[in-house]
Motif scaffolding. Structure first.
Motif, PDB file in Angstrom:
ATOM      1  N   PRO A 178       0.846  -1.192   0.000  1.00 28.16           N
ATOM      2  CA  PRO A 178       0.000   0.000   0.000  1.00 28.16           C
ATOM      3  C   PRO A 178       0.884   1.246   0.000  1.00 28.16           C
ATOM      4  O   PRO A 178       1.962   1.238   0.578  1.00 28.16           O
ATOM      5  CB  PRO A 178      -0.760  -0.089   1.320  1.00 28.16           C
ATOM      6  N   VAL A 179       0.428   2.244  -0.673  1.00 26.41           N
ATOM      7  CA  VAL A 179       1.171   3.493  -0.724  1.00 26.41           C
ATOM      8  C   VAL A 179       0.799   4.310   0.506  1.00 26.41           C
ATOM      9  O   VAL A 179      -0.366   4.511   0.787  1.00 26.41           O
ATOM     10  CB  VAL A 179       0.793   4.267  -2.005  1.00 26.41           C
ATOM     11  N   HIS A 180       1.813   4.733   1.250  1.00 27.72           N
ATOM     12  CA  HIS A 180       1.511   5.474   2.471  1.00 27.72           C
ATOM     13  C   HIS A 180       2.176   6.821   2.443  1.00 27.72           C
ATOM     14  O   HIS A 180       3.351   6.918   2.196  1.00 27.72           O
ATOM     15  CB  HIS A 180       2.029   4.727   3.692  1.00 27.72           C
ATOM     16  N   ALA A 181       1.442   7.818   2.726  1.00 30.81           N
ATOM     17  CA  ALA A 181       2.051   9.126   2.813  1.00 30.81           C
ATOM     18  C   ALA A 181       1.119  10.127   3.421  1.00 30.81           C
ATOM     19  O   ALA A 181      -0.086  10.083   3.235  1.00 30.81           O
ATOM     20  CB  ALA A 181       2.439   9.614   1.442  1.00 30.81           C
ATOM     21  N   SER A 235       6.073   6.718   1.303  1.00 30.95           N
ATOM     22  CA  SER A 235       6.869   5.529   1.025  1.00 30.95           C
ATOM     23  C   SER A 235       7.601   5.737  -0.300  1.00 30.95           C
ATOM     24  O   SER A 235       7.092   6.407  -1.197  1.00 30.95           O
ATOM     25  CB  SER A 235       5.960   4.293   0.924  1.00 30.95           C
ATOM     26  N   PRO A 236       8.802   5.184  -0.418  1.00 30.84           N
ATOM     27  CA  PRO A 236       9.528   5.328  -1.695  1.00 30.84           C
ATOM     28  C   PRO A 236       8.708   4.795  -2.868  1.00 30.84           C
ATOM     29  O   PRO A 236       8.745   5.375  -3.960  1.00 30.84           O
ATOM     30  CB  PRO A 236      10.787   4.490  -1.501  1.00 30.84           C
ATOM     31  N   GLU A 237       7.928   3.738  -2.621  1.00 30.24           N
ATOM     32  CA  GLU A 237       7.078   3.196  -3.695  1.00 30.24           C
ATOM     33  C   GLU A 237       6.042   4.220  -4.138  1.00 30.24           C
ATOM     34  O   GLU A 237       5.816   4.424  -5.330  1.00 30.24           O
ATOM     35  CB  GLU A 237       6.336   1.926  -3.227  1.00 30.24           C
ATOM     36  N   GLY A 238       5.411   4.849  -3.145  1.00 28.64           N
ATOM     37  CA  GLY A 238       4.381   5.842  -3.449  1.00 28.64           C
ATOM     38  C   GLY A 238       4.962   7.030  -4.185  1.00 28.64           C
ATOM     39  O   GLY A 238       4.388   7.524  -5.155  1.00 28.64           O
ATOM     40  N   CYS A 239       6.126   7.462  -3.726  1.00 33.21           N
ATOM     41  CA  CYS A 239       6.772   8.623  -4.343  1.00 33.21           C
ATOM     42  C   CYS A 239       7.160   8.315  -5.789  1.00 33.21           C
ATOM     43  O   CYS A 239       6.931   9.128  -6.692  1.00 33.21           O
ATOM     44  CB  CYS A 239       8.000   9.008  -3.531  1.00 33.21           C
ATOM     45  N   ALA A 240       7.705   7.111  -6.010  1.00 36.15           N
ATOM     46  CA  ALA A 240       8.101   6.729  -7.372  1.00 36.15           C
ATOM     47  C   ALA A 240       6.882   6.659  -8.286  1.00 36.15           C
ATOM     48  O   ALA A 240       6.912   7.122  -9.426  1.00 36.15           O
ATOM     49  CB  ALA A 240       8.833   5.395  -7.351  1.00 36.15           C
ATOM     50  N   ALA A 241       5.802   6.094  -7.746  1.00 38.55           N
ATOM     51  CA  ALA A 241       4.592   5.945  -8.555  1.00 38.55           C
ATOM     52  C   ALA A 241       4.034   7.308  -8.938  1.00 38.55           C
ATOM     53  O   ALA A 241       3.569   7.508 -10.062  1.00 38.55           O
ATOM     54  CB  ALA A 241       3.547   5.135  -7.789  1.00 38.55           C
ATOM     55  N   ILE A 242       4.102   8.258  -8.014  1.00 38.18           N
ATOM     56  CA  ILE A 242       3.474   9.544  -8.268  1.00 38.18           C
ATOM     57  C   ILE A 242       4.385  10.477  -9.071  1.00 38.18           C
ATOM     58  O   ILE A 242       3.981  11.041 -10.074  1.00 38.18           O
ATOM     59  CB  ILE A 242       3.054  10.213  -6.940  1.00 38.18           C
ATOM     60  N   LEU A 243       5.634  10.611  -8.634  1.00 40.80           N
ATOM     61  CA  LEU A 243       6.497  11.596  -9.301  1.00 40.80           C
ATOM     62  C   LEU A 243       7.208  11.033 -10.533  1.00 40.80           C
ATOM     63  O   LEU A 243       7.397  11.729 -11.509  1.00 40.80           O
ATOM     64  CB  LEU A 243       7.518  12.159  -8.321  1.00 40.80           C
ATOM     65  N   TRP A 244       7.637   9.778 -10.454  1.00 42.14           N
ATOM     66  CA  TRP A 244       8.343   9.202 -11.604  1.00 42.14           C
ATOM     67  C   TRP A 244       7.390   8.406 -12.504  1.00 42.14           C
ATOM     68  O   TRP A 244       7.743   8.033 -13.594  1.00 42.14           O
ATOM     69  CB  TRP A 244       9.475   8.282 -11.135  1.00 42.14           C
ATOM     70  N   LYS A 245       6.200   8.131 -11.957  1.00 45.11           N
ATOM     71  CA  LYS A 245       5.209   7.304 -12.641  1.00 45.11           C
ATOM     72  C   LYS A 245       5.803   5.969 -13.076  1.00 45.11           C
ATOM     73  O   LYS A 245       5.542   5.454 -14.165  1.00 45.11           O
ATOM     74  CB  LYS A 245       4.622   8.055 -13.845  1.00 45.11           C
ATOM     75  N   ASP A 246       6.668   5.427 -12.229  1.00 40.80           N
ATOM     76  CA  ASP A 246       7.378   4.209 -12.573  1.00 40.80           C
ATOM     77  C   ASP A 246       7.876   3.539 -11.282  1.00 40.80           C
ATOM     78  O   ASP A 246       8.793   4.043 -10.625  1.00 40.80           O
ATOM     79  CB  ASP A 246       8.574   4.588 -13.476  1.00 40.80           C
ATOM     80  N   GLY A 247       7.252   2.411 -10.949  1.00 44.67           N
ATOM     81  CA  GLY A 247       7.613   1.712  -9.724  1.00 44.67           C
ATOM     82  C   GLY A 247       9.069   1.295  -9.672  1.00 44.67           C
ATOM     83  O   GLY A 247       9.663   1.181  -8.597  1.00 44.67           O
ATOM     84  N   ALA A 248       9.673   1.087 -10.847  1.00 43.68           N
ATOM     85  CA  ALA A 248      11.073   0.668 -10.891  1.00 43.68           C
ATOM     86  C   ALA A 248      12.004   1.771 -10.400  1.00 43.68           C
ATOM     87  O   ALA A 248      13.177   1.530 -10.131  1.00 43.68           O
ATOM     88  CB  ALA A 248      11.447   0.257 -12.310  1.00 43.68           C
ATOM     89  N   LYS A 249      11.484   2.988 -10.301  1.00 44.54           N
ATOM     90  CA  LYS A 249      12.312   4.107  -9.822  1.00 44.54           C
ATOM     91  C   LYS A 249      12.286   4.236  -8.293  1.00 44.54           C
ATOM     92  O   LYS A 249      12.763   5.228  -7.745  1.00 44.54           O
ATOM     93  CB  LYS A 249      11.830   5.421 -10.441  1.00 44.54           C
ATOM     94  N   THR A 250      11.720   3.229  -7.630  1.00 43.66           N
ATOM     95  CA  THR A 250      11.623   3.288  -6.165  1.00 43.66           C
ATOM     96  C   THR A 250      12.969   3.574  -5.486  1.00 43.66           C
ATOM     97  O   THR A 250      13.035   4.420  -4.587  1.00 43.66           O
ATOM     98  CB  THR A 250      10.978   1.990  -5.642  1.00 43.66           C
ATOM     99  N   PRO A 251      14.060   2.918  -5.896  1.00 45.18           N
ATOM    100  CA  PRO A 251      15.341   3.245  -5.256  1.00 45.18           C
ATOM    101  C   PRO A 251      15.747   4.708  -5.465  1.00 45.18           C
ATOM    102  O   PRO A 251      16.314   5.323  -4.560  1.00 45.18           O
ATOM    103  CB  PRO A 251      16.334   2.300  -5.953  1.00 45.18           C
ATOM    104  N   ASP A 252      15.440   5.273  -6.630  1.00 49.35           N
ATOM    105  CA  ASP A 252      15.741   6.694  -6.863  1.00 49.35           C
ATOM    106  C   ASP A 252      14.920   7.578  -5.935  1.00 49.35           C
ATOM    107  O   ASP A 252      15.419   8.573  -5.397  1.00 49.35           O
ATOM    108  CB  ASP A 252      15.433   7.084  -8.317  1.00 49.35           C
ATOM    109  N   ALA A 253      13.655   7.207  -5.775  1.00 51.05           N
ATOM    110  CA  ALA A 253      12.780   7.983  -4.894  1.00 51.05           C
ATOM    111  C   ALA A 253      13.303   7.913  -3.458  1.00 51.05           C
ATOM    112  O   ALA A 253      13.349   8.923  -2.753  1.00 51.05           O
ATOM    113  CB  ALA A 253      11.348   7.452  -4.968  1.00 51.05           C
ATOM    114  N   ALA A 254      13.736   6.711  -3.051  1.00 51.18           N
ATOM    115  CA  ALA A 254      14.273   6.553  -1.689  1.00 51.18           C
ATOM    116  C   ALA A 254      15.465   7.480  -1.485  1.00 51.18           C
ATOM    117  O   ALA A 254      15.597   8.136  -0.454  1.00 51.18           O
ATOM    118  CB  ALA A 254      14.663   5.103  -1.443  1.00 51.18           C
TER     119      ALA A 254
END
Lengths: 302, 330
Positions: A13-16, B232-251
């Motif tokens: 889940p996305v949390h923020a 969460s890095p996942e959420g940030c990647a999904a929203i700003l990069w629109k790409d879950g694979a960018k999760t480490p970059d978001a982190a």
């Protein structure tokens, strides 16, 4: 072995606190809210009922749809014009601008986003605050402007809310806040999350001094703004139909993998669930605030 | 104090070299048992190599790698602290309004002679437990339970210790209906007025508002490999990069690690973890947390309560701002 760690897990889940916000300007609270600025042209379509509306009529009605009563998101300056007595706004702290402390860079550097938004909106941040009066009653007002990066709360927005609370405390005036925000501004990282605490600290001091606060939740108010100062004022009002919540609807839908019930997270839903004190139409906001301020005269007189 | 490195661990992707050396070591140990040859010097050399490999691997973890360590299956969780570190624990359930949210555990606790209220996000050790505790994602009743117990602590003049470990507050229909945002907001507000010391430690995941909802403290510490983030890095990647694979970059971009946040002055200290992370030597890691909590409580309990509250508010009021950046209203 733990396959969960092999790849960034996609089903978490996305949390923020800034959840619904996302890149707040665009992502806010679902595709429906994407366009906060009225498209140009004589005619436009209501984003709620899809009726064709004559622009002038919409603007004259304070951006409320004549067909379905949908309350469009109002830019900060228009809100101030609509709520305060003419010429009564004495703006403070307008020179405080955002800083890119993290050197945050996704597709566009955050620093560039700030500059672009500054020149587009003619203001330095998403919060407008200062002194003003409503039907002659002096107040401190703070208005979150969705047109500035989705009204997201970074360091300056948090600071200005806190400064507004300080002004209310030191001048013994009521504090009236209008919110429209996607939540915390993720480009400022933890600094933005901690604004939830900073604003609460300022409100705690205002409360201790016996100050009186009213918050009006307008469309949309989500994430870290809802989960901090916007939810803990003495009186909580909402505009009709406003989307108000902690997590954004898309996030919830993708977490629970279900369709959301109709009207979910709308002001009327929150009223039904006991989360807001009253829903007030835009046309009646000034007079309602004036009445509520009169009832609060005892709080701020001391 | 030291513990033998654990070998039953799931390995994180960046731990491949550690995995190889541990495998070699296990094989050599077997050979030693089977053949009764004296290969103790070879074993010793390999053990040294293992320690070096662990040290090298963990010396310079990326933000995303730290997030993975913070989420590690075997990382000590609140239940470990309660069972293995606390000298006494009496759980107190429920918000007395709606339910007992199992994602947050609250109770009266003791470390040595020090009594306090413990408030902690609860994750499980097994899949069944994790599901029962909703993976540490609390509902509004969890935050309300925490506040109710914190008020009890204030009345009893007990300090409060919060152990933070949550991906975030739960985003669901019931949570929204019952006022998730308002519950978190109320806790944050009230924690600024509780007349008792509060120490918070991020022991794993510091997930956004869900963490902050029990996270306002006179002292806030982070374990070396924990993280604390607005999203969460996942959420940030999904929203700003629109790409879950960018999760480490978001982190990386979010600056969510303990060293990053300490450098910005947003936390009060980092609690060092044993080489290779808390999961390799849980008791050592937990004892370090215990020591930090006891030290902080000693300092805080020496302060008059007015000073304590004033400093708490001032600390968050400054919250990492550069000196002279903001005006002061008097």
């Amino acid at each position: 072995m733990s396959p969960d760690f092999a790849q960034p897990p996609s089903d978490r889940p996305v949390h923020a606190a800034g959840e619904a916000a996302g890149d707040p300007a665009q992502e806010a609270a679902g595709a429906r809210w994407k366009k906060k600025e009225l498209p140009s042209g004589l005619w436009l379509k209501c984003e709620s009922c899809a009726a064709t509306i004559y622009r002038k009529e919409l603007e004259e009605k304070g951006r409320v749809c004549p067909a379905c009563d949908f309350h469009f998101t109002l830019p900060g300056r228009e809100r101030i014009k609509l709520v305060l007595d003419p010429e009564s706004f004495d703006e403070r702290f307008a020179d405080l601008g955002a800083m890119d402390r993290l050197r945050f860079n996704d597709s566009t550097p955050y620093a560039d986003k700030i500059k672009r938004t500054e020149s587009k909106t003619g203001q330095k941040e998403a919060l407008l605050c200062g002194f003003g009066s409503i039907e002659g009653r002096k107040i401190v007002i703070a208005v979150l402007d969705f047109s500035f990066l989705g009204g997201s709360m970074g360091e300056v927005v948090g600071e200005k809310i806190s400064l507004a609370a300080d002004l209310a405390r030191t001048h013994k005036l009521p504090l009236v806040i209008f919110t429209s925000s996607g939540g915390a501004r993720m480009h400022e990282g933890m600094l933005s999350l901690l604004q939830m605490a900073k604003t609460s600290a300022a409100l705690a001091s205002l409360n201790e001094a016996g100050g009186y606060s009213i918050c009006v939740l307008t469309n949309p108010t989500t994430g870290g703004v809802t989960a901090s100062f916007a939810s803990v004022c003495d009186v909580t009002l909402a505009e009709p139909g406003a989307l108000i919540g902690f997590a954004g609807p898309r996030v919830i839908a993708s977490t629970i993998k279900q369709e959301l019930p109709p009207g979910f997270q709308r002001a009327e839903f929150l009223l039904e669930k006991g989360q807001v004190d009253k829903i007030v139409r835009r046309s009646e906001m000034r007079s309602m605030l004036a009445k509520l301020l009169d009832f609060g005269a005892g709080a701020t007189a001391s | 104090m030291s513990e033998a490195p654990r070998t039953d661990l799931a390995y994180l992707p960046f731990e491949r070299r550690i995995q190889e050396v541990e495998k070699q070591l296990a094989e050599l140990e077997q050979i030693s048992v089977r053949t009764k040859l004296d290969i103790s010097s070879e074993l010793e050399a390999l053990r040294t190599k293992l320690q070096q490999t662990i040290g090298d691997t963990y010396r310079d973890l990326s933000a995303w790698e730290r997030v993975c360590v913070a989420r590690h299956d075997k990382r000590p969780i609140a239940l470990d602290y309660i069972e293995k570190v606390c000298d006494e624990f009496i759980e107190l359930h429920g918000d007395k309004v709606f339910a007992d949210d199992k994602a947050i555990v609250t109770g009266l606790a003791r470390l040595d002679t020090r009594r306090f209220l413990l408030v902690a996000h609860r994750k499980g050790r097994t899949t069944k437990e994790r599901m029962a505790y909703n993976f540490g994602c609390a509902h509004p009743e969890g935050y309300r339970k925490a506040l109710r117990k914190m008020r009890l602590a204030e009345k009893l003049h007990l300090p409060i210790v919060c152990l933070i470990n949550t991906p975030g507050a739960y985003p669901g229909i019931g949570a929204e209906e019952r006022g998730q945002a308002a519950a978190i907001a109320e806790n944050i507000l009230q924690m600024f007025s509780l007349k008792t010391p509060i120490v918070a430690v991020v022991i794993g995941e510091g997930g956004s508002g869900g963490a902050l909802g029990i996270g306002v403290g006179d002292r806030v510490y982070m374990m070396e490999h924990s993280y604390y983030s607005v999203i969460s890095p996942e959420g940030c990647a999904a929203i700003l990069w629109k790409d879950g694979a960018k999760t480490p970059d978001a982190a990386e971009a979010l600056k969510l690690t303990a060293p990053d946040l300490a450098a910005m002055g947003l936390i009060d200290g980092i609690i060092a973890e044993p080489a290779g992370g808390a999961h390799r030597a849980p008791m050592v890691a937990m004892q370090a947390v215990k020591r930090q909590i006891l030290t902080a409580l000693d300092e805080l309990e020496a302060l008059p309560v007015e000073t304590l509250l004033h400093q708490r508010r001032e600390k968050y009021r400054r919250a990492g701002a550069l000196p002279g950046r903001f005006p002061v209203v008097t």
